[in-house]
Design a protein around this motif. Structure first.
Motif, short mmCIF file in Angstrom:
data_model
loop_
_atom_site.label_atom_id
_atom_site.label_comp_id
_atom_site.label_asym_id
_atom_site.label_seq_id
_atom_site.Cartn_x
_atom_site.Cartn_y
_atom_site.Cartn_z
N ARG A 144 10.60 50.91 -5.68
CA ARG A 144 11.01 52.00 -4.76
C ARG A 144 11.48 51.77 -3.43
NH1 ARG A 144 5.15 53.98 -3.28
NH2 ARG A 144 5.18 54.51 -5.35
N ARG A 145 11.08 50.58 -2.80
CA ARG A 145 11.73 50.03 -1.44
C ARG A 145 13.30 49.68 -1.68
NH1 ARG A 145 12.00 49.12 4.06
NH2 ARG A 145 12.92 46.92 4.17
N LEU A 146 13.71 49.27 -2.68
CA LEU A 146 15.12 49.10 -3.08
C LEU A 146 15.95 50.34 -3.31
CD1 LEU A 146 14.98 45.67 -5.20
CD2 LEU A 146 15.50 45.90 -2.60
N ASN A 147 15.33 51.23 -4.15
CA ASN A 147 15.76 52.49 -4.27
C ASN A 147 16.15 53.46 -3.14
OD1 ASN A 147 16.51 52.51 -7.14
ND2 ASN A 147 14.24 52.81 -7.59
N ASP A 148 15.03 53.22 -2.15
CA ASP A 148 15.11 54.31 -0.84
C ASP A 148 16.42 53.56 -0.05
OD1 ASP A 148 12.92 55.39 -1.63
OD2 ASP A 148 11.48 54.62 -0.36
N LEU A 149 16.46 52.13 0.20
CA LEU A 149 17.29 51.50 1.12
C LEU A 149 18.74 51.94 0.27
CD1 LEU A 149 15.96 48.17 1.74
CD2 LEU A 149 16.37 50.04 3.38
N GLU A 150 18.84 51.79 -0.91
CA GLU A 150 20.23 52.09 -1.58
C GLU A 150 20.68 53.74 -1.41
OE1 GLU A 150 22.02 49.01 -5.01
OE2 GLU A 150 20.50 50.69 -5.64
N PRO A 164 23.36 56.07 2.41
CA PRO A 164 24.51 55.17 2.57
C PRO A 164 24.64 54.31 3.93
CG PRO A 164 24.91 57.65 3.00
CD PRO A 164 23.50 57.56 2.47
N MET A 165 23.63 54.65 4.81
CA MET A 165 23.73 53.98 5.99
C MET A 165 22.86 52.85 5.80
SD MET A 165 25.51 55.74 8.04
CE MET A 165 25.24 55.53 9.85
N THR A 166 21.91 52.54 5.07
CA THR A 166 21.33 51.54 4.94
C THR A 166 21.48 50.86 3.55
OG1 THR A 166 19.47 52.57 3.54
CG2 THR A 166 19.23 52.36 6.10
N ARG A 167 22.43 51.05 2.83
CA ARG A 167 22.86 50.39 1.53
C ARG A 167 23.16 49.04 1.49
NH1 ARG A 167 26.81 54.28 -1.02
NH2 ARG A 167 25.22 55.46 -1.25
N TRP A 168 23.76 48.66 2.82
CA TRP A 168 24.30 47.47 2.74
C TRP A 168 23.15 46.32 3.03
CZ3 TRP A 168 22.56 44.96 7.28
CH2 TRP A 168 22.24 45.75 8.56
N ARG A 169 21.95 46.70 3.07
CA ARG A 169 20.73 45.90 3.38
C ARG A 169 20.27 45.66 2.05
NH1 ARG A 169 18.62 45.57 8.37
NH2 ARG A 169 19.43 47.46 9.89
N VAL A 170 20.75 45.97 0.83
CA VAL A 170 20.65 45.70 -0.53
C VAL A 170 21.56 45.06 -1.11
CG1 VAL A 170 19.86 46.43 -2.74
CG2 VAL A 170 19.21 47.70 -0.86
#
Lengths: 502, 502
Positions: B161-167, B170-176
């Motif tokens: 869930r956490r990885l999906n949320d980040l991804e 678009p603003m936090t996608r780079w964190r994954v």
């Protein structure tokens, strides 16, 4: 010029036996005076023709004096680790502390001379290297380092004879490498390049001493006596407490500029960013920064970020927004406070050289080498001559970083005096921010104008094309954070588009 | 075991807002107590599941406390330089000094766990790594390091869930990163290996703390409180001056051996070498040594030579015969005297870790880490419990060197009490040898018997198969020099014939 070292002067075994014990005794006494006085370090460069007795002299010095207070360093091809950094770093890293002697076998002269002999690199590049060396040695001398440069010479005939002698004896054959003969083929060219190099780098502060290496007795006594004289003279000066740098001070005082532009006064302190724009921009630039440092081209670069600013200008908050975008494996935050005793025993820039980032890495300095021309100037921790010359030394330092592919980005976070007072009051009232407010902060605040001059001078004199200052209006912390992140991204973006200079 | 960290416990925004300021204030106060007390360093390991809030916690701790006294280090794949050395060296090199906090993001647990998850290496090797970690952490704890091990956990569902949320944003996608998803595929295996590792390494001195990472508020308060409790408890103990290591002392006292064999007494001190044989043998072994260190196979090795011996046993002379055979670019002589202030603020072995040679290089220690069980024991510079545990710590240290391909050769140069007196008298009468004789030497001489016991114990307890002691009868200096050179050559020869163990 080498003719003067081809006198063929010989010292008989009897004369050597008569003179050696006294020289040895005096050297040892001088070494212990140096150790007890601990006022300056001694660097001995051992250079010259192969077979002229360089290695023997290094061993002899270690035998004559107490080797526990002498460090000996030889330099071959740079290691993988050394190749990550500016070429001078390997020499910085072995400088002896005050009171000690460092013998460098091979030095900053080796690469320029060898490259020139082999015809690598341009004449212009060679001249630049020589100029860099002059500036480096000037810095060492002004920092108090006693630099003794010994050049061991052999005529072509003597070198051939020496190599043949060693090779003929099966027991000493191992001392001659194939490399020695290859070098011998270039004797004449090596001699010409060396002569030019020595002439250009023999300065009053750091002259070269030529030693005829053909007779071991003569060579040993000469080298020992040179060291003894140099040590004795400096120790006498030091113990007489004669200000050795009076000349440098006078010369520098004249060079003081009239007035630097008031860059602090020219800032627009009303710049603001609303919360929504801030949040959006923060994600945007953090994301971009993250991508930039993961770009394969950044692997050939390194990033040095410098933060200076008045107390309470918000450096800590900016640093956290920056690290929040980075992988912890890629960066290091280096808070700069008082130097340790190891650092105090070295030229002042030494402690920053040891913190440089590897390729592909980021070093964030929370305060930096600019303390020399800010707090140390204002608080008179160093003499005017010292911080005056620091501008040039800093420019040389950053120039070496840039030449090595390191991107140097420098921020000064500026707030108004009124804003600072407001923040001090806030900090007093919030218990978990108490620690941020110290008596020093109030004291610095009373020196506001002196700092203003120092900051304006700093920006005027150390904003280079490769490492310009970015002054950031920081009365609004959100505004400041975005300016920093955006500037950083732009500088990085521009840098990785073009290949590193070297 | 991770079920206990899957409670799904949540803290509301209101509760967080109510509790955070107080926690923050207390943490800051504790940090300043730590800094002023400066009695011990704090090492925080931040480990666990990706996305469970490791990075956020590191940032939060830096925000809550004064970041200028916290160092944060992330560890990726070892650099070229790091690969030259035993794997633990990169962790040694970032240990914080007393009074400071070091946060390690990735640690000595990363490689064993990752390798086991990927099925690299044997189960036996994994068990050995775990055992090595236990011994290392025990050493840290006994040296006074406060070690706080935090494991941030997420259930499989929560991590997805956490990885999906980040991804999704678009603003936090780079964190994954792609790596995050690859790791997610191995979630179950990672969980099993981690559980086994944590169980095996949760010791009373350095227990693991499991933190449910699914709710940021809960996670932050839990991590902060754990740090606060650990800090507070240690500071209270330290300021009450309760001897924290009483248990260790008692346990060790029982383990004292009855008596070590009298290896010193068993030496033949009449061994002599005539001058002609000496000259011939010297050239022979120096030549052989020179060839050995220029052998390409030595490029995969490193050489550590340790010299210990009574005062006036002739260490300096032996060292010069050794360096006379080496290229100055290849070796470094490290005289060991009192530690600097940077060194004093670290576990005692730290200052030797920083002097290890690169591959293809030679480090010659003129006195060494054995000072801990010689002068520090006899002069009572450290407590019996400290030098008692040093034998094991030294064995672990040398074992790591050997495992990394470093050849460790240790010499004790032994002379008789009568011979020492003769040499002292000679030194008194020769002016350039005066410096070698200090009041310390006479004082040590009066402790001759205490040193004898210490030396015999040292040899008995630190002569390992990989790093045996060679006791050298040194009443005749020529004899001693040849024994040293020959032994060194034989050890090197044998070592480069077989490939490095790792």
């Amino acid at each position: 010029m080498f003719e003067v070292a081809e006198t063929g002067h010989r010292v008989s075994a009897e004369e050597y036996a008569a003179r050696e014990p006294r020289l040895r005794e005096n050297l040892l006494a001088a070494q212990y005076r140096l150790l007890n006085h601990a006022g300056f370090p001694v660097v001995i460069l051992v250079a010259g023709v192969d077979g002229a007795g360089k290695g023997e002299t290094v061993n002899l010095f270690n035998e004559w004096m107490d080797p526990r207070h002498i460090s000996t360093h030889g330099f071959g091809a740079p290691t993988q680790d050394e190749r990550q950094h500016p070429p001078m770093r390997r020499f910085w890293s072995v400088l002896p502390p005050r009171g000690r002697i460092g013998m460098l076998f091979g030095s900053w002269y080796t690469a320029p001379i060898v490259e020139r002999v082999q015809g690598l690199g341009s004449v212009a590049a060679f001249r630049q290297q020589i100029e860099d060396i002059r500036r480096f040695e000037h810095m060492l001398a002004t920092e108090g380092v006693l630099l003794l440069k010994l050049w061991f010479h052999l005529s072509k005939r003597d070198q051939r004879r020496r190599l043949n002698d060693l090779e003929r004896d099966p027991m000493t054959r191992w001392r001659v490498s194939e490399n020695d003969w290859t070098n011998f083929q270039s004797y004449d060219r090596f001699r010409r390049v060396s002569a030019a190099t020595l002439e250009a780098t023999s300065t009053p502060q750091a002259p070269w001493h030529l030693i005829d290496g053909s007779d071991p007795h003569h060579r040993s006594l000469t080298a020992g006596q040179l060291l003894l004289d140099a040590l004795g003279q400096r120790l006498d000066e030091a113990t007489r407490k004669r200000p050795a740098r009076a000349g440098a001070k006078a010369a520098v005082a004249q060079a003081l500029p009239v007035a630097s532009p008031d860059v602090l006064g020219a800032l627009d302190y009303s710049a603001r960013l609303d919360r929504a724009t801030y949040e959006e921009q923060l994600e945007l630039w953090q994301g971009r920064l993250n991508r930039l440092v993961r770009d394969p081209r950044f692997g050939e670069r390194a990033l040095v970020v410098v933060f200076e600013g008045q107390d309470a200008a918000g450096k800590g908050g900016v640093v956290r927004r920056l690290t929040g975008a980075l992988d912890a494996r890629q960066y290091e935050v280096i808070p700069v406070a008082a130097p340790s005793d190891e650092e105090r025993a070295q030229p002042w820039l030494w402690r920053f050289w040891r913190k440089l980032p590897h390729k592909g890495h980021v070093a964030i300095f929370d305060r930096s080498w600019y303390g020399r021309v800010l707090v140390e100037r204002v608080e008179k921790f160093c003499a005017p001559a010292d911080w005056e010359r620091a501008y040039g030394e800093i420019n040389d330092f950053e120039e070496q970083l840039a030449a090595n592919g390191t991107v140097v980005v420098k921020f000064f976070l500026a707030i108004t005096k009124a804003e600072q007072l407001k923040r001090f009051r806030e900090r007093e009232s919030v218990s978990f921010q108490n620690f941020k407010l110290t008596p020093d902060d109030w004291r610095n605040r009373r020196q506001w104008r002196a700092y203003e001059s120092a900051i304006n001078d700093m920006v005027a004199r150390t904003s280079s094309a490769e490492a310009p200052w970015t002054l950031v209006s920081a009365n609004d912390v959100e505004h400041a954070r975005i300016v920093v992140l955006r500037t950083l991204c732009e500088r990085l973006q521009a840098a990785i588009r073009r290949p590193p200079r070297r």
